[in-house]
Scaffold this motif. Structure first.
Motif, PDB file in Angstrom:
ATOM      1  N   PRO A 101     -29.704 -47.015  82.639  1.00  0.00           N
ATOM      2  CA  PRO A 101     -30.379 -45.971  83.562  1.00  0.00           C
ATOM      3  C   PRO A 101     -29.520 -45.229  84.470  1.00  0.00           C
ATOM      4  O   PRO A 101     -28.590 -45.790  85.186  1.00  0.00           O
ATOM      5  N   GLU A 102     -29.615 -43.923  84.625  1.00  0.00           N
ATOM      6  CA  GLU A 102     -28.844 -43.185  85.434  1.00  0.00           C
ATOM      7  C   GLU A 102     -28.873 -43.602  87.109  1.00  0.00           C
ATOM      8  O   GLU A 102     -30.068 -43.828  87.355  1.00  0.00           O
ATOM      9  N   GLY A 103     -27.867 -43.893  87.516  1.00  0.00           N
ATOM     10  CA  GLY A 103     -27.886 -44.223  88.740  1.00  0.00           C
ATOM     11  C   GLY A 103     -27.935 -45.757  89.323  1.00  0.00           C
ATOM     12  O   GLY A 103     -27.747 -46.240  90.139  1.00  0.00           O
ATOM     13  N   LEU A 104     -28.204 -46.420  88.141  1.00  0.00           N
ATOM     14  CA  LEU A 104     -28.168 -47.934  88.158  1.00  0.00           C
ATOM     15  C   LEU A 104     -26.754 -48.528  88.664  1.00  0.00           C
ATOM     16  O   LEU A 104     -26.980 -49.450  89.629  1.00  0.00           O
ATOM     17  N   LEU A 105     -25.853 -48.110  88.042  1.00  0.00           N
ATOM     18  CA  LEU A 105     -24.546 -48.724  88.335  1.00  0.00           C
ATOM     19  C   LEU A 105     -24.007 -48.258  89.818  1.00  0.00           C
ATOM     20  O   LEU A 105     -23.033 -48.580  90.477  1.00  0.00           O
ATOM     21  N   ASN A 153     -25.453 -56.811  73.834  1.00  0.00           N
ATOM     22  CA  ASN A 153     -26.957 -56.601  73.691  1.00  0.00           C
ATOM     23  C   ASN A 153     -26.543 -55.301  72.492  1.00  0.00           C
ATOM     24  O   ASN A 153     -25.710 -55.181  71.716  1.00  0.00           O
ATOM     25  N   ALA A 154     -27.535 -54.198  72.770  1.00  0.00           N
ATOM     26  CA  ALA A 154     -27.362 -53.037  71.714  1.00  0.00           C
ATOM     27  C   ALA A 154     -27.483 -51.916  72.615  1.00  0.00           C
ATOM     28  O   ALA A 154     -27.782 -50.949  72.001  1.00  0.00           O
ATOM     29  N   PHE A 155     -26.655 -51.812  73.696  1.00  0.00           N
ATOM     30  CA  PHE A 155     -26.796 -50.482  74.598  1.00  0.00           C
ATOM     31  C   PHE A 155     -25.902 -49.470  73.640  1.00  0.00           C
ATOM     32  O   PHE A 155     -25.246 -49.830  73.273  1.00  0.00           O
ATOM     33  N   THR A 156     -26.529 -48.485  73.719  1.00  0.00           N
ATOM     34  CA  THR A 156     -25.657 -47.392  73.425  1.00  0.00           C
ATOM     35  C   THR A 156     -25.508 -46.330  74.506  1.00  0.00           C
ATOM     36  O   THR A 156     -25.764 -46.396  75.637  1.00  0.00           O
ATOM     37  N   GLY A 157     -24.847 -45.066  74.056  1.00  0.00           N
ATOM     38  CA  GLY A 157     -24.546 -44.012  75.269  1.00  0.00           C
ATOM     39  C   GLY A 157     -23.156 -44.360  75.748  1.00  0.00           C
ATOM     40  O   GLY A 157     -22.385 -45.183  75.373  1.00  0.00           O
ATOM     41  N   SER A 158     -22.689 -43.489  76.697  1.00  0.00           N
ATOM     42  CA  SER A 158     -21.608 -43.618  77.447  1.00  0.00           C
ATOM     43  C   SER A 158     -21.763 -44.375  78.720  1.00  0.00           C
ATOM     44  O   SER A 158     -22.786 -44.670  78.929  1.00  0.00           O
ATOM     45  N   ILE A 159     -20.778 -44.768  78.892  1.00  0.00           N
ATOM     46  CA  ILE A 159     -20.726 -45.770  80.276  1.00  0.00           C
ATOM     47  C   ILE A 159     -20.767 -44.819  81.458  1.00  0.00           C
ATOM     48  O   ILE A 159     -20.014 -43.828  81.834  1.00  0.00           O
ATOM     49  N   PRO A 160     -21.723 -44.957  82.459  1.00  0.00           N
ATOM     50  CA  PRO A 160     -21.783 -43.984  83.762  1.00  0.00           C
ATOM     51  C   PRO A 160     -20.627 -44.033  84.417  1.00  0.00           C
ATOM     52  O   PRO A 160     -19.919 -45.129  84.611  1.00  0.00           O
ATOM     53  N   THR A 161     -20.029 -42.848  85.025  1.00  0.00           N
ATOM     54  CA  THR A 161     -18.969 -42.831  85.690  1.00  0.00           C
ATOM     55  C   THR A 161     -19.115 -42.879  87.242  1.00  0.00           C
ATOM     56  O   THR A 161     -18.443 -43.075  88.103  1.00  0.00           O
ATOM     57  N   ASN A 162     -20.409 -42.727  87.487  1.00  0.00           N
ATOM     58  CA  ASN A 162     -20.800 -42.957  89.090  1.00  0.00           C
ATOM     59  C   ASN A 162     -21.267 -44.567  89.132  1.00  0.00           C
ATOM     60  O   ASN A 162     -22.234 -45.045  89.065  1.00  0.00           O
ATOM     61  N   LEU A 163     -19.998 -45.048  89.896  1.00  0.00           N
ATOM     62  CA  LEU A 163     -20.079 -46.568  90.073  1.00  0.00           C
ATOM     63  C   LEU A 163     -19.960 -46.635  91.694  1.00  0.00           C
ATOM     64  O   LEU A 163     -19.265 -45.983  92.221  1.00  0.00           O
ATOM     65  N   THR A 164     -20.691 -47.857  92.081  1.00  0.00           N
ATOM     66  CA  THR A 164     -20.690 -48.228  93.426  1.00  0.00           C
ATOM     67  C   THR A 164     -19.358 -48.735  94.025  1.00  0.00           C
ATOM     68  O   THR A 164     -18.635 -49.264  93.204  1.00  0.00           O
ATOM     69  N   ASP A 165     -18.913 -48.459  95.109  1.00  0.00           N
ATOM     70  CA  ASP A 165     -17.707 -49.075  95.452  1.00  0.00           C
ATOM     71  C   ASP A 165     -17.672 -50.547  95.716  1.00  0.00           C
ATOM     72  O   ASP A 165     -16.515 -51.216  95.888  1.00  0.00           O
ATOM     73  N   ALA A 198     -13.590 -43.698  86.838  1.00  0.00           N
ATOM     74  CA  ALA A 198     -14.062 -44.230  88.348  1.00  0.00           C
ATOM     75  C   ALA A 198     -13.690 -45.588  88.555  1.00  0.00           C
ATOM     76  O   ALA A 198     -13.589 -46.283  89.699  1.00  0.00           O
ATOM     77  N   LEU A 199     -13.282 -46.437  87.425  1.00  0.00           N
ATOM     78  CA  LEU A 199     -12.998 -47.810  87.726  1.00  0.00           C
ATOM     79  C   LEU A 199     -11.689 -48.034  88.534  1.00  0.00           C
ATOM     80  O   LEU A 199     -11.409 -49.010  89.108  1.00  0.00           O
ATOM     81  N   SER A 200     -10.855 -47.070  88.301  1.00  0.00           N
ATOM     82  CA  SER A 200      -9.417 -47.034  88.979  1.00  0.00           C
ATOM     83  C   SER A 200      -9.355 -47.157  90.566  1.00  0.00           C
ATOM     84  O   SER A 200      -8.570 -47.576  91.174  1.00  0.00           O
TER      85      SER A 200
END
Length: 972
Positions: free
Chosen positions: A328-332, A345-357, A376-378
């Motif tokens: 879900p958008e914004g979860l991470l 699991n069987a999740f699809t799509g792209s990994i969100p780029t909006n990640l909490t610090d 954003a992981l960096s």
């Protein structure tokens, strides 16, 4: 009158309390009872408690009453290093007690029944001791009890239903014991706020009455054997804060929990739950930790918002389900989110780029994510773990993560990334696990990999790496697993890597490596499967002899040089250096040929005299031999006249055996007859005429080249006799091989009897990866593995080693004392195998064994600095075996955390130093009443595994210590 009443009222109240709570006993009586208790559990208590002061002024107790009528009514002796049992009639006679705290000690035995007659008790704390036995029905006598804490003991049996009658009870903690049977119905405990029954073996369903305690704040039933549908009554506990039902056998779906508005923690992982993800749980405003891992949940994750607008969720663990859809958008990006586990699991799509610090762990392995690795992981400076393995990520790897100094775990394996080189690893100073296998990497392995000083596992297999293996990989001294297979690496394996003494798993297969394989320390324990697909590698393990480099022959003075032979053919003009080279080659070839012919002549002459072989056939065989190790059956078929080769027997000489009998007994050393590939060579089972069962061990090459000297060594070995040694029955020398004959042991070795092949994939202190069906099986102990039998094994092996160290002249060091080298006969009597073998093969060409010997997990620490085997080294290895027998655990395994030293010895020694040695005992034996004997044996193992050799006892002393335990053997 009013003033008199004001002065008399406090006195009257004290008198009433005193009359209500005590009999005619006095402080003097209480002091005598307390003194009797302390003398039994704390002999030097007088110095610790400052007896020069009046009893009622001691810091650890309080009194009630006036003058001579004072009584002890609070007693705090937690963490006082108390050791021993509580004598009946001591603490149980302090009838005025309202508080009794004996937690965090080493008290043992059963809890005296008179403790449960102290009807004034409001708090009973006995946690973190070693109490055994049952919790009696008389616990209901403590009708004023508000807090009962018996956690972390060895209590067993069913929980009495009378626990539910303690109507004043607010706090009940019985976790980490061995209670069985059904869970009691807490029908009258209307004030119960804290209930922890975790880490027991309680079975059945959860009584509905449990959820009729409106003030309940904490409910922990995890790590039990509870069954049935997930309890729907949980929704009645409107004030509940923490719910942990993990690691049980609950099934069905997660019911409506919308009424639990105060819930902070909800954990139901490792059950059999199905259905969709619980949307109602995500609406709880204060939820911080949610774990539904290891179930059968399906469907997508619900959209935001989760919890309150401020985003309270900190831990989200949904691993190992069948969840699908996108994240879900914004979860991470939730502001407080620190741990996200959505792997498998069987999740699809792209990994969100909006990640909490605040993110510390991101586990998305084994899904169907596509697209780029999030840039954003960096920038996440708190990140400790990233696992994106086994997805469909493409594009370039965001190597900025290598600059995160906090990162400890990085796995990007099995993703079709864009081809590219490896980065600089010098910033990843805390990295423990690095898996970059199947990432489409090219180029060379950078030297900066040597900066990963904390690294334990490194996997770069199945890539396109070229160049050499960097020698400064030797700086990663904590490395236990290294996989560089399926690349294009060239050059030799650096000899510097022998310093990686913790290395237990190695794979460099299918590269283009060449040269000699290192053959010291742990490298002597690897099999040829670690080096497959490298035809230019040589050494004992791959059964290819490395080419000998001969120096050029010294030139003779011209005055002594022979005259040149006349040249018949027309001269061919060559440079002088080339002529010298050809001459050197010819001279070397001639010398080698002469030496081979001389050795061959000596060999044939010896066998003609001793075995009367046909010299022509022997010579024909030697012209085109098949090595035993490459094909034992083919090797056996080429031995001429096997009936003429005698088997020298120390026992049963009238059998008059020959090599032909051994061939028939082992079906020509067929692979079906092979028992094991031992450290010093393979072993085969056979049956001689008359039904006499034997084991034939074929030693790796080694020892003297002279056959007579080999025979002399084996004759000396055959003279070493002891009832607890696997004695050499006979031997046979044939075609350069040494065949040793032993009597067969019906019950195999201790290692396989003690450790099931599927056991222990978990950390010793946690059962998070274990289903309780498996756990239940492990608590069923066969009589063959009972404690008396284990003790018999310990004493027998100790006697054998004491004989080798103190009864032989010169002293014999075994060098390889392991549980797999302890054989059990039909009566489960132990016999130590492998005696003297280290000395027979230590100079071998096929299987180079270090002078010190030893197997991984059993090698004493001093052998890392010296190559001299000592009796004290054998004592250490025997100590490891003792710890195996007491704990039921293998000597090594990934489940031993680094904080415990990374192995069984470190784990046991750490817990003993923390005064929690009882945690080490094999749980399968805890209900058999031998805990004290096991703890004493554990102490002996602790002494034997002292890091400093001089602090270890001798084997004679160990025998005496073990015999003093006085275990009665009740099973035969």
């Amino acid at each position: 009158m009013t003033g008199l009443s004001g002065r008399a009222l406090p006195l009257l109240l004290v008198t009433l309390v005193f009359l209500h709570s005590v009999s005619a006993q006095t402080l003097r009586d209480d002091e005598q009872h307390l003194s009797a208790f302390l003398k039994n559990v704390l002999p030097d208590y007088s110095s610790m408690l400052n007896l020069s002061r009046p009893t009622c002024q001691w810091e650890r107790l309080s009194c009630i009453g006036l003058g001579a009528q004072q009584r002890i009514y609070r007693l705090y002796l937690g963490g006082m290093q108390l050791n021993g049992s509580i004598p009946y009639g001591t603490l149980g006679a302090l009838s005025a007690l309202t508080v009794l705290d004996l937690s965090n000690n080493s008290l043992c035995g059963e809890i005296p029944y008179d403790i449960f007659t102290l009807s004034n008790l409001m708090y009973l704390g006995l946690s973190n001791n070693r109490f055994t036995g049952n919790l009696p029905w008389g616990v209901s006598n403590l009708y004023q009890l508000m807090k009962l804490d018996l956690a972390a003991n060895l209590l067993s049996g069913s929980l009495p239903s009378s626990l539910g009658d303690l109507w004043s009870l607010k706090f009940l903690d019985l976790h980490d014991n061995n209670f069985t049977g059904p869970m009691p119905a807490f029908s009258r405990t209307k004030f119960l706020r804290y209930l922890d029954l975790s880490s027991n073996r309680i079975s059945g369903s959860v009584p509905l009455e449990t959820f009729k305690n409106p003030q309940m704040l904490v409910l922990n039933l995890s790590r039990n054997l509870l069954t049935g549908n997930f309890p729907s009554g949980l929704n009645w506990l409107s004030n509940i804060r923490n719910v942990d039902f993990s690691e049980n056998l609950f099934d069905g779906g997660i019911p409506d929990l919308s009424n639990l508005e105060q819930l902070r923690l909800f954990s139901v992982h490792s059950n059999r739950l199905n259905g969709s993800f619980p949307y109602n749980v995500t609406r709880l405003p204060y939820l911080k930790s949610l774990s539904v891992a290891n179930n059968k949940l399906t469907g997508p994750l619900p959209p935001l918002p989760w919890g309150s607008s401020s985003g309270q969720i900190q831990v989200l663990d949904c691993r190992n389900n069948s969840l699908s859809g996108i994240i879900p958008e914004g979860l991470l990006a939730s502001s407080n989110l620190t741990i996200v586990r959505l792997g498998n699991n069987a999740f699809t799509g792209s990994i969100p780029t909006n990640l909490t610090d605040q993110l510390e762990e991101l586990d998305l392995h084994s899904n169907n994510f596509t697209g780029q690795m999030p840039w954003a992981l960096s920038r996440l400076e708190l990140l400790r773990k990233v696992d994106l393995s086994s997805n469909q990520l493409n594009g370039s790897i965001q190597w900025g993560v290598t600059e995160i100094r906090s990162l400890q775990y990085l796995s990007l394996a099995e993703n079709p990334f864009k081809e590219g080189p490896l980065p600089d690893f010098s910033q990843m100073v805390n990295l423990v696990h690095l898996n970059l296998s199947s990432c489409n990497l090219n180029g060379s392995i950078p030297d900066s990999v040597g900066e990963l000083r904390s690294l334990v596992k490194l996997d770069m297999s199945h890539n396109h790496l070229t160049g050499i293996i960097p020698s400064n990989l030797s700086k990663t001294t904590n490395l236990t697993s290294l996989d560089l297979s399926y690349n294009n690496l060239t050059g030799s394996i650096p000899q510097e890597l022998v310093v990686l003494t913790h290395l237990s798993s190695l794979n460099v297969s299918f590269n283009n490596l060449s040269g000699e394989i290192p053959h010291a320390n742990q490298w002597t324990t690897f099999y040829d499967s670690s080096f497959l697909g490298n035809p230019l590698l040589c050494g004992a393990v791959v059964k290819r002899v490395c080419p000998l480099l001969f120096p050029p022959p010294p030139s003779l003075p011209s005055s002594l040089a022979p005259a040149p032979a006349p040249i018949i053919q027309p001269p061919v003009h060559r440079p002088a250096s080339k002529q010298l080279t050809i001459s050197a080659i010819v001279g070397i070839a001639l010398g080698v040929s002469l030496a081979f012919i001389a050795a061959l002549g000596t060999f044939i002459l010896f066998h003609q005299k001793k075995y009367r072989r046909a010299p022509l056939k022997e010579a024909n065989y030697l012209n085109n031999p098949v090595a035993f190790e490459s094909n034992p059956t083919a090797w056996a078929a080429q031995i001429p006249q096997p009936a003429s080769i005698p088997v020298i027997m120390f026992e049963k000489p009238l059998l008059n055996l020959t090599f032909a009998d051994l061939l028939h007994a082992t079906n020509k050393f067929h692979k079906d007859a092979q028992l094991a590939e031992g450290r010093y060579g393979p072993t085969f089972k056979g049956v001689l005429p008359g039904g006499f069962q034997i084991v034939v061990k074929v030693l790796y090459d080694g020892g003297p080249g002279n056959e007579l000297e080999k025979a002399a060594q084996l004759e000396a070995l055959g003279k070493i006799r002891h009832p607890n040694l696997v004695s050499l029955v006979g031997y046979c020398l044939v075609a350069g091989e040494r065949l040793l004959v032993y009597e067969f042991m019906e019950n195999g070795d201790v290692f396989h009897c003690l450790h099931d092949s599927s056991e222990e994939t978990h950390h010793p202190d946690h059962w998070t990866q274990e289903t309780w069906e498996d756990a239940h099986e492990k608590f069923i102990v066969s009589e063959e593995l009972s404690w008396p039998i284990r003790h018999r094994i310990a004493v027998g092996v100790a006697r054998a080693l004491a004989f080798l160290h103190h009864g032989c002249s010169p002293t014999v060091n075994h060098r390889d004392v392991t549980s797999s080298n302890i054989m059990l006969d039909s009566q489960y009597e132990p016999h130590l195998a492998g005696c003297g073998l280290a000395g027979l093969v230590e100079f071998g060409t096929r299987h180079q064994t270090s002078l010190m010997g030893g197997s991984f997990g059993y090698v004493p620490p001093e052998y890392g600095q010296t190559r001299n085997a000592t009796p004290r080294g054998d004592v250490y290895s025997f100590g490891v075996v003792l710890l195996e027998l007491v704990t039921g655990k293998r000597p090594t395994g990934h489940y031993f955390h680094d904080s415990y030293g990374g192995d069984l010895v470190g784990w046991v020694r750490s817990l003993i130093k923390e005064k929690r040695g009882y945690k080490c005992l094999d749980p399968k034996l805890l209900a058999t009443g031998v805990e004290s004997e096991m703890l004493e044996t554990l102490r002996i193992g602790y002494l034997c595994t002292a890091e400093v050799p001089t602090k270890r006892p001798t084997m004679q002393q160990v025998v005496g210590l073990l015999k003093d335990i006085h275990v009665e053997i009740t099973y035969m």
